[in-house]
Design an enzyme around this catalytic site. Sequence first.
Site, PDB file in Angstrom:
ATOM      1  CG  MET A   1      -1.655   1.291   1.437  1.00 44.72           C
ATOM      2  SD  MET A   1      -2.671   1.339   2.921  1.00 44.72           S
ATOM      3  CE  MET A   1      -1.458   1.548   4.192  1.00 44.72           C
ATOM      4  N   PRO A   2       1.158   1.829  -1.142  1.00 49.34           N
ATOM      5  CG  PRO A   2       1.811   2.054  -3.356  1.00 49.34           C
ATOM      6  CD  PRO A   2       0.835   1.352  -2.476  1.00 49.34           C
ATOM      7  CE1 TYR A   3      -0.242   8.906   4.051  1.00 52.50           C
ATOM      8  CE2 TYR A   3       2.115   9.201   4.361  1.00 52.50           C
ATOM      9  CZ  TYR A   3       0.824   9.623   4.571  1.00 52.50           C
ATOM     10  OH  TYR A   3       0.591  10.754   5.298  1.00 52.50           O
ATOM     11  CG  LEU A  29       4.092   5.650  -6.320  1.00 57.69           C
ATOM     12  CD1 LEU A  29       4.556   7.066  -6.405  1.00 57.69           C
ATOM     13  CD2 LEU A  29       3.547   5.297  -4.983  1.00 57.69           C
ATOM     14  CG  HIS A  41      -3.856   5.195   0.864  1.00 57.35           C
ATOM     15  ND1 HIS A  41      -5.127   5.294   1.379  1.00 57.35           N
ATOM     16  CD2 HIS A  41      -3.639   3.881   0.638  1.00 57.35           C
ATOM     17  CE1 HIS A  41      -5.659   4.077   1.457  1.00 57.35           C
ATOM     18  NE2 HIS A  41      -4.772   3.211   1.018  1.00 57.35           N
TER      19      HIS A  41
END
Length: 67
Positions: A1-3, A29, A41
């Site tokens: 889950m990239p932030y 991304l 996110h």
Amino acid sequence: MPYINIKVTDENVTKEQKRQLILGATQLLVDVLDKNPQTTHVVIDEIPIDNWGVDAKQYSNSKKFKS
């Protein structure tokens, strides 16, 4: 889950500009890291210019000299 956390000064950033930042950061991304946009996110923090410093000066004060 990239932030992704984007910090900008609170100088009239519009809702449309924020939408474009979210879209562009997410797409970056996807393109570079092959991340799923549905789990990416993006949070945009607007920082008061009194709380931002550049060149060893408070940004709210240094801006007066650039105008």
